[in-house]
Design an enzyme around this catalytic site. Structure first.
Site, PDB file in Angstrom:
ATOM      1  N   ASP A 117      -9.251  13.961 -30.080  1.00 20.26           N
ATOM      2  CA  ASP A 117     -10.467  13.193 -29.818  1.00 20.26           C
ATOM      3  C   ASP A 117     -11.543  13.330 -30.889  1.00 20.26           C
ATOM      4  O   ASP A 117     -12.595  12.698 -30.779  1.00 20.26           O
ATOM      5  CB  ASP A 117     -11.041  13.577 -28.452  1.00 20.26           C
ATOM      6  CG  ASP A 117     -10.177  13.039 -27.317  1.00 20.26           C
ATOM      7  OD1 ASP A 117      -9.644  11.927 -27.471  1.00 20.26           O
ATOM      8  OD2 ASP A 117     -10.031  13.726 -26.301  1.00 20.26           O
ATOM      9  N   ASP A 175      -3.873   6.862 -25.387  1.00 26.33           N
ATOM     10  CA  ASP A 175      -5.270   6.881 -25.860  1.00 26.33           C
ATOM     11  C   ASP A 175      -5.368   7.279 -27.336  1.00 26.33           C
ATOM     12  O   ASP A 175      -6.303   6.904 -28.039  1.00 26.33           O
ATOM     13  CB  ASP A 175      -6.117   7.896 -25.069  1.00 26.33           C
ATOM     14  CG  ASP A 175      -5.748   8.055 -23.613  1.00 26.33           C
ATOM     15  OD1 ASP A 175      -4.593   7.799 -23.264  1.00 26.33           O
ATOM     16  OD2 ASP A 175      -6.611   8.465 -22.831  1.00 26.33           O
TER      17      ASP A 175
HETATM   18  N1  GLY Z   1      -9.164   9.364 -23.402  1.00 25.12           N
HETATM   19  C1  GLY Z   1      -9.381   9.792 -22.081  1.00 25.12           C
HETATM   20  C2  GLY Z   1      -9.626   8.709 -21.109  1.00 25.12           C
HETATM   21  O1  GLY Z   1      -9.478   7.539 -21.408  1.00 25.12           O
HETATM   22  O2  GLY Z   1      -9.984   9.022 -19.994  1.00 25.12           O
END
Ligand code: GLY
Length: 402
Positions: A117, A175
């Site tokens: 992230d 993600d």
């Molecule tokens: N990347 C984490 C979510 O979308 O909750």
């Protein structure tokens, strides 16, 4: 005294006579203008209430105020990103000041090797800042963050590892596609060719392994580190391993559209289209998805405006890339319909106690957290989608020109 003009009479009385709510009768242009004005007010209010630029709004509590986090959480870059977008839209220095303050609060995150992230965190804050007000020191942070992200790449697997310390050996989540933007951009702006190679490898593996025949995506894949093969296909935030979590699907549309932007590789465009076609085919009549397309209690399940906002923003861009005119128009029309719905009283947080911009987002349904609240990344992609819409209306051919 102002007279009640025939023009105004047509706008207000006619829709009511035909049973149409004035908001529904509004043009999308005026609905977006209204929502952007509201967004600006909410963002200023949040900056004034939170004050501490080392605390980052994440999701709203029952009293409507923000639950804030430390910079290390994955959502921390979105608040600065929202402020940067509003500065870009309005030129109002108050937004710029807030954007700069909450961007500066993210600085240590460029070195965070513990999560994929780092892409979300640094590119939404420093990335937008550098795009709007180019600054050498911001670029240095972005390049360092990209370098940090490359440390999570395993060449046997061909992917970046998404999470550490979970039940999986080498988890890669859909993600993760979003974090490739940092690598692609950095590679073109003083970074290394390896950054781009890693991003392409990750996208190729995700295209091959995360997708089902019908275009739906798995959330979490676990990989064997000695062979590079897939060990398991699971979910974390979706309803079931074999269901499709709507935000994950939206990350897929956005991630592959962005990957096509940087590579012009047709395989990635087709993958973005497959993800989009699947997402669109599961939308209910108001175009805002349920949190999981297979949630067992549909239609009595929560919607997720974050999935809607991410998808709308991605569809605006995808509509500029698709080769066939019918697809271009189809994606554009769907993006507009989602946006119109998000701008309506049903989803805009106006008139509620929320400090957010949109209501009705879902963070993690299986964990029972962040259910039907305002969430900062829903607001971020909502503003981005509106900005992309506005730019298109102004005749700018490309949805995104980072
Ligand atoms: N990347 C984490 C979510 O979308 O909750």
């Amino acid at each position: 005294m102002k007279t009640f003009s025939f023009q105004r009479w047509k706008m207000v009385v006619l829709p009511l006579a035909f049973g149409i709510h004035p908001v529904a009768a509004q043009s999308l242009d005026s609905a977006v203008t209204h929502a952007l004005t509201f967004a600006g007010k909410q963002l200023k209010r949040t900056a004034a209430e939170v004050v501490d630029s080392l605390r980052f709004p994440r999701s709203t509590l029952a009293d409507g105020t923000w639950r804030t986090t430390q910079a290390r959480e994955w959502t921390s870059g979105f608040f600065a990103g929202c402020q940067w977008y509003m500065f870009e839209h309005t030129d109002d220095p108050e937004f710029k000041l807030a954007a700069q303050r909450w961007t500066a609060g993210m600085v240590e995150q460029q070195f965070d090797k513990g999560t994929h992230d780092v892409g979300f965190k640094i590119f939404c804050s420093y990335g937008n800042g550098h795009r709007i007000v180019p600054a050498g020191e911001y670029q240095k942070v972005i390049l360092q963050a990209a370098q940090t992200l490359t440390t999570r790449f395993n060449p046997t697997i061909g992917c970046i590892k998404s999470w550490d310390n979970r039940k999986w050996i080498y988890p890669v989540i859909i993600d993760n596609m979003m974090n490739l933007e940092l690598l692609f951009w950095a590679s073109e702006h003083g970074g290394t060719k390896r950054m781009r190679d890693i991003a392409i490898s990750h996208a190729e593996k995700t295209m091959r392994n995360h997708f089902r025949q019908d275009g739906g995506t798995y959330h979490v894949l676990d990989y064997d580190t000695s062979t590079g093969s897939v060990i398991a296909r699971n979910t974390h935030q979706g309803y079931a391993d074999e269901s499709v979590w709507s935000r994950g699907q939206a990350w897929g549309i956005y991630g592959f559209t962005m990957t096509y932007r940087f590579t012009k590789d047709e395989r990635f465009l087709q993958t973005a289209e497959r993800a989009a076609d699947y997402f669109i085919s599961y939308l209910p009549s108001d175009h805002i998805p349920y949190w999981d397309f297979m949630a067992p209690g549909i239609p009595n399940e929560p919607r997720d405006v974050s999935a809607a906002a991410i998808a709308a923003s991605a569809l605006f861009e995808l509509s500029t890339f698709s080769k066939e005119k019918s697809r271009q128009l189809g994606y554009l029309e769907k993006a507009k319909k989602i946006l119109r719905s998000l701008c309506s009283a049903a989803y805009l947080a106006q008139g509620t106690n929320s400090r957010g911009i949109l209501n009705h987002a879902v963070g993690h349904k299986p964990a029972g957290t962040e259910l039907d609240v305002s969430i900062i990344y829903a607001d971020y992609y909502f503003i981005e989608a509106m900005m992309r819409y506005v730019r298109r209306q102004q005749g700018m051919p490309k949805a995104d020109d980072r």
